[in-house]
Design a protein around this motif. Structure first.
Motif, PDB file in Angstrom:
ATOM      1  N   LEU A  34       0.939  -1.078  -0.090  1.00  0.00           N
ATOM      2  CA  LEU A  34      -0.032  -0.107   0.114  1.00  0.00           C
ATOM      3  C   LEU A  34       0.908   1.225  -0.027  1.00  0.00           C
ATOM      4  CD1 LEU A  34      -2.608  -1.028   2.716  1.00  0.00           C
ATOM      5  CD2 LEU A  34      -2.653  -1.268   0.179  1.00  0.00           C
ATOM      6  N   ASP A  35       2.089   0.922  -0.056  1.00  0.00           N
ATOM      7  CA  ASP A  35       3.083   2.263   0.283  1.00  0.00           C
ATOM      8  C   ASP A  35       2.876   3.507  -0.770  1.00  0.00           C
ATOM      9  OD1 ASP A  35       4.994   3.165   2.325  1.00  0.00           O
ATOM     10  OD2 ASP A  35       6.342   3.384   0.480  1.00  0.00           O
ATOM     11  N   ARG A  36       2.621   3.114  -1.943  1.00  0.00           N
ATOM     12  CA  ARG A  36       2.225   4.057  -3.034  1.00  0.00           C
ATOM     13  C   ARG A  36       0.958   4.802  -3.094  1.00  0.00           C
ATOM     14  NH1 ARG A  36       3.959   7.075  -4.544  1.00  0.00           N
ATOM     15  NH2 ARG A  36       3.846   7.172  -6.983  1.00  0.00           N
ATOM     16  N   PHE A  37      -0.155   4.185  -2.206  1.00  0.00           N
ATOM     17  CA  PHE A  37      -1.331   4.410  -2.311  1.00  0.00           C
ATOM     18  C   PHE A  37      -1.732   5.631  -1.224  1.00  0.00           C
ATOM     19  CE2 PHE A  37      -1.801   0.345  -4.370  1.00  0.00           C
ATOM     20  CZ  PHE A  37      -2.542   0.781  -5.338  1.00  0.00           C
ATOM     21  N   LYS A  38      -2.639   6.540  -1.500  1.00  0.00           N
ATOM     22  CA  LYS A  38      -3.065   7.405  -0.369  1.00  0.00           C
ATOM     23  C   LYS A  38      -3.914   6.502   0.563  1.00  0.00           C
ATOM     24  CE  LYS A  38      -3.890  10.882  -3.907  1.00  0.00           C
ATOM     25  NZ  LYS A  38      -5.139  11.829  -4.748  1.00  0.00           N
ATOM     26  N   PRO A  39      -3.654   7.349   1.898  1.00  0.00           N
ATOM     27  CA  PRO A  39      -4.457   6.664   3.108  1.00  0.00           C
ATOM     28  C   PRO A  39      -5.612   6.002   3.002  1.00  0.00           C
ATOM     29  CG  PRO A  39      -3.233   8.594   3.755  1.00  0.00           C
ATOM     30  CD  PRO A  39      -3.187   8.645   2.202  1.00  0.00           C
ATOM     31  N   ILE A  40      -6.501   6.719   2.294  1.00  0.00           N
ATOM     32  CA  ILE A  40      -7.918   6.122   1.796  1.00  0.00           C
ATOM     33  C   ILE A  40      -8.051   4.997   1.526  1.00  0.00           C
ATOM     34  CG2 ILE A  40      -8.109   6.942  -0.355  1.00  0.00           C
ATOM     35  CD1 ILE A  40     -10.599   7.702   2.320  1.00  0.00           C
ATOM     36  N   VAL A  41      -6.970   4.119   0.852  1.00  0.00           N
ATOM     37  CA  VAL A  41      -7.181   2.849   0.605  1.00  0.00           C
ATOM     38  C   VAL A  41      -7.080   1.943   1.739  1.00  0.00           C
ATOM     39  CG1 VAL A  41      -5.981   0.873  -0.921  1.00  0.00           C
ATOM     40  CG2 VAL A  41      -6.222   3.351  -1.747  1.00  0.00           C
ATOM     41  N   ALA A  42      -6.082   2.257   2.691  1.00  0.00           N
ATOM     42  CA  ALA A  42      -5.757   1.470   3.999  1.00  0.00           C
ATOM     43  C   ALA A  42      -6.982   1.936   4.853  1.00  0.00           C
ATOM     44  CB  ALA A  42      -4.660   1.950   4.735  1.00  0.00           C
ATOM     45  N   VAL A  43      -7.507   2.922   4.778  1.00  0.00           N
ATOM     46  CA  VAL A  43      -8.813   3.069   5.617  1.00  0.00           C
ATOM     47  C   VAL A  43     -10.020   2.418   4.951  1.00  0.00           C
ATOM     48  CG1 VAL A  43     -10.719   4.717   5.884  1.00  0.00           C
ATOM     49  CG2 VAL A  43      -8.305   5.624   5.996  1.00  0.00           C
ATOM     50  N   SER A  44     -10.197   2.274   3.651  1.00  0.00           N
ATOM     51  CA  SER A  44     -11.174   1.284   3.074  1.00  0.00           C
ATOM     52  C   SER A  44     -11.113  -0.098   3.515  1.00  0.00           C
ATOM     53  CB  SER A  44     -11.049   1.386   1.931  1.00  0.00           C
ATOM     54  OG  SER A  44     -12.073   0.518   0.893  1.00  0.00           O
ATOM     55  N   LEU A  45      -9.648  -0.730   3.667  1.00  0.00           N
ATOM     56  CA  LEU A  45      -9.538  -2.194   4.088  1.00  0.00           C
ATOM     57  C   LEU A  45     -10.016  -2.359   5.519  1.00  0.00           C
ATOM     58  CD1 LEU A  45      -6.281  -2.759   2.371  1.00  0.00           C
ATOM     59  CD2 LEU A  45      -8.588  -3.694   1.790  1.00  0.00           C
ATOM     60  N   LEU A  46      -9.709  -1.370   6.378  1.00  0.00           N
ATOM     61  CA  LEU A  46      -9.936  -1.362   7.754  1.00  0.00           C
ATOM     62  C   LEU A  46     -11.188  -1.585   7.940  1.00  0.00           C
ATOM     63  CD1 LEU A  46      -9.339  -1.324  10.891  1.00  0.00           C
ATOM     64  CD2 LEU A  46      -8.789   0.888  10.767  1.00  0.00           C
ATOM     65  N   SER A  47     -11.978  -0.217   7.540  1.00  0.00           N
ATOM     66  CA  SER A  47     -13.387  -0.223   7.719  1.00  0.00           C
ATOM     67  C   SER A  47     -14.251  -1.599   7.244  1.00  0.00           C
ATOM     68  CB  SER A  47     -14.123   1.220   7.085  1.00  0.00           C
ATOM     69  OG  SER A  47     -13.121   2.146   7.697  1.00  0.00           O
ATOM     70  N   ARG A  48     -13.937  -1.954   6.188  1.00  0.00           N
ATOM     71  CA  ARG A  48     -14.525  -3.054   5.582  1.00  0.00           C
ATOM     72  C   ARG A  48     -14.511  -4.358   6.434  1.00  0.00           C
ATOM     73  NH1 ARG A  48     -16.563  -3.635   0.573  1.00  0.00           N
ATOM     74  NH2 ARG A  48     -15.984  -5.849   0.619  1.00  0.00           N
ATOM     75  N   TYR A  49     -13.446  -4.287   7.249  1.00  0.00           N
ATOM     76  CA  TYR A  49     -13.154  -5.380   8.227  1.00  0.00           C
ATOM     77  C   TYR A  49     -14.103  -4.895   9.610  1.00  0.00           C
ATOM     78  CZ  TYR A  49     -10.659  -7.718  11.984  1.00  0.00           C
ATOM     79  OH  TYR A  49     -10.520  -8.439  13.100  1.00  0.00           O
ATOM     80  N   LEU A  50     -14.329  -3.856   9.873  1.00  0.00           N
ATOM     81  CA  LEU A  50     -15.074  -3.603  10.874  1.00  0.00           C
ATOM     82  C   LEU A  50     -16.654  -3.822  10.599  1.00  0.00           C
ATOM     83  CD1 LEU A  50     -13.476  -0.057  12.039  1.00  0.00           C
ATOM     84  CD2 LEU A  50     -13.047  -2.300  13.066  1.00  0.00           C
ATOM     85  N   LEU A  51     -17.117  -3.400   9.466  1.00  0.00           N
ATOM     86  CA  LEU A  51     -18.172  -3.868   8.979  1.00  0.00           C
ATOM     87  C   LEU A  51     -18.563  -5.226   8.948  1.00  0.00           C
ATOM     88  CD1 LEU A  51     -20.958  -2.338   8.007  1.00  0.00           C
ATOM     89  CD2 LEU A  51     -19.961  -2.280   5.722  1.00  0.00           C
ATOM     90  N   GLY A  52     -17.450  -6.025   8.722  1.00  0.00           N
ATOM     91  CA  GLY A  52     -17.602  -7.165   8.618  1.00  0.00           C
ATOM     92  C   GLY A  52     -18.015  -8.045  10.073  1.00  0.00           C
ATOM     93  N   GLY A  53     -17.992  -7.303  11.010  1.00  0.00           N
ATOM     94  CA  GLY A  53     -18.428  -7.826  12.157  1.00  0.00           C
ATOM     95  C   GLY A  53     -19.802  -7.734  12.521  1.00  0.00           C
ATOM     96  N   THR A  54     -20.455  -6.851  11.590  1.00  0.00           N
ATOM     97  CA  THR A  54     -21.915  -6.869  11.447  1.00  0.00           C
ATOM     98  C   THR A  54     -22.431  -7.660  10.816  1.00  0.00           C
ATOM     99  OG1 THR A  54     -21.679  -4.301  12.153  1.00  0.00           O
ATOM    100  CG2 THR A  54     -23.507  -5.073  11.153  1.00  0.00           C
ATOM    101  N   CYS A  55     -21.837  -7.941   9.329  1.00  0.00           N
ATOM    102  CA  CYS A  55     -22.579  -9.079   8.622  1.00  0.00           C
ATOM    103  C   CYS A  55     -21.505  -9.645   7.962  1.00  0.00           C
ATOM    104  CB  CYS A  55     -23.377  -8.170   7.458  1.00  0.00           C
ATOM    105  SG  CYS A  55     -22.475  -6.518   6.734  1.00  0.00           S
ATOM    106  N   ALA A  56     -21.873 -11.050   7.547  1.00  0.00           N
ATOM    107  CA  ALA A  56     -20.935 -11.896   7.074  1.00  0.00           C
ATOM    108  C   ALA A  56     -20.409 -11.334   5.591  1.00  0.00           C
ATOM    109  CB  ALA A  56     -21.718 -13.216   6.741  1.00  0.00           C
TER     110      ALA A  56
END
Length: 289
Positions: free
Chosen positions: A126-148
């Protein structure tokens, strides 16, 4: 990953939005827009952008409204021929910059460990990507705790629209939407990412509350929940109100041409500067359906 990240960018534009006085009292995701010279009604629909598959059970009224419209308007058109290429281009950091350089060594190490253990991604990718890409991955993981599984409301609406022969349009272009996030310093975005990771239980609870409000069709509750997030309070006009004001003239013009179905993040509908009240100030009648 690019399409998933695009959907999450849309989600962020509603999630990190600060509210004002309550003005939308009734609950519904679907709102009829009539009057002010319209020959046929148009429709507003509040989305949450990424959610659980069970939330894609659109009501009969929503399906009918979409079927009898001529155009579907989304915040951005993810089906445009060059959408993914534009997204990839706009997600890259400027030459000479790196994601790693945005954070203290200890915070970067914390992220590296979490990405490896939880989403099985080497953070160096992810080093060449803006932080929003990492934010996306983290937040999808957090939402994954709500639905499969996680799905896109916009993608489902686009599919239904095309089946009914509607044209699909964006209220913004991908570069315009990415420019919103470019207005927020990359270091600030990266720091917020670390904070979210450290407070992930709290963040997951917030997402669960948003989904509950969405399932109730309560756009004002969505607005109020969003207003409680302090991270983006300096960017209210940037991410929410300026965009609402920019959209209204576009909607004025397009609704006069024929019935339109306008689907934007639920956070954009409520509040005294929300799309519902702004259209009412233009002379339209806007009622829940």
């Amino acid at each position: 990953m690019l399409r998933k990240t695009t959907c999450f960018l849309l989600f962020l534009c509603s999630f990190f939005s600060i509210g004002q006085a309550q003005s939308v009292k009734k609950t519904s995701l679907l709102w009829e827009v009539s009057g002010n010279g319209l020959q046929q009604s148009s429709w507003l629909y509040g989305t949450i952008h990424i959610t659980c598959p069970e939330d894609l059970q659109f009501s009969a009224a929503t399906q009918s409204a979409l079927k009898h419209s001529k155009q579907l308007f989304l915040e951005i058109d993810l089906e445009a021929p060059d959408a993914m290429a534009q997204m990839q281009q706009n997600m890259m950091l400027p030459e000479g910059q790196s994601f790693k350089s945005l954070l203290p060594e200890a915070d970067y190490a914390l992220l590296a460990t979490w990405f490896k253990d939880s989403v099985h991604v080497d953070i160096a990718q992810l080093d060449r990507f803006k932080p929003i890409v990492a934010v996306s991955l983290l937040s999808r993981y957090l939402l994954g705790g709500t639905c499969a599984q996680i799905t896109s409301v916009e993608a489902a609406l686009t599919k239904l629209a095309k089946e009914s022969g509607l044209t699909v349009n964006g209220l913004e272009t991908i570069p315009e939407q990415m420019a919103l996030f470019d207005s927020i310093p990359n270091t600030e975005q990266a720091t917020s990412l670390v904070k979210t990771l450290k407070e992930r239980d709290k963040s997951r609870e917030m997402m669960q509350q948003l989904i509950v409000a969405y399932r109730k069709g309560d756009v004002q509750a969505l607005h109020d929940l969003i207003s409680s997030t302090p991270e983006m309070e300096n960017y209210t006009d940037l991410l929410l109100y300026n965009r609402n004001r920019k959209w209204v003239p576009i909607l004025n013009e397009q609704m006069q041409k024929g019935p339109a179905f306008i689907a934007v993040g639920g956070g954009h509908l409520g509040g005294t500067n929300g799309v519902i009240d702004l259209l009412r100030k233009e002379g339209y009648t806007v009622n829940p359906r």
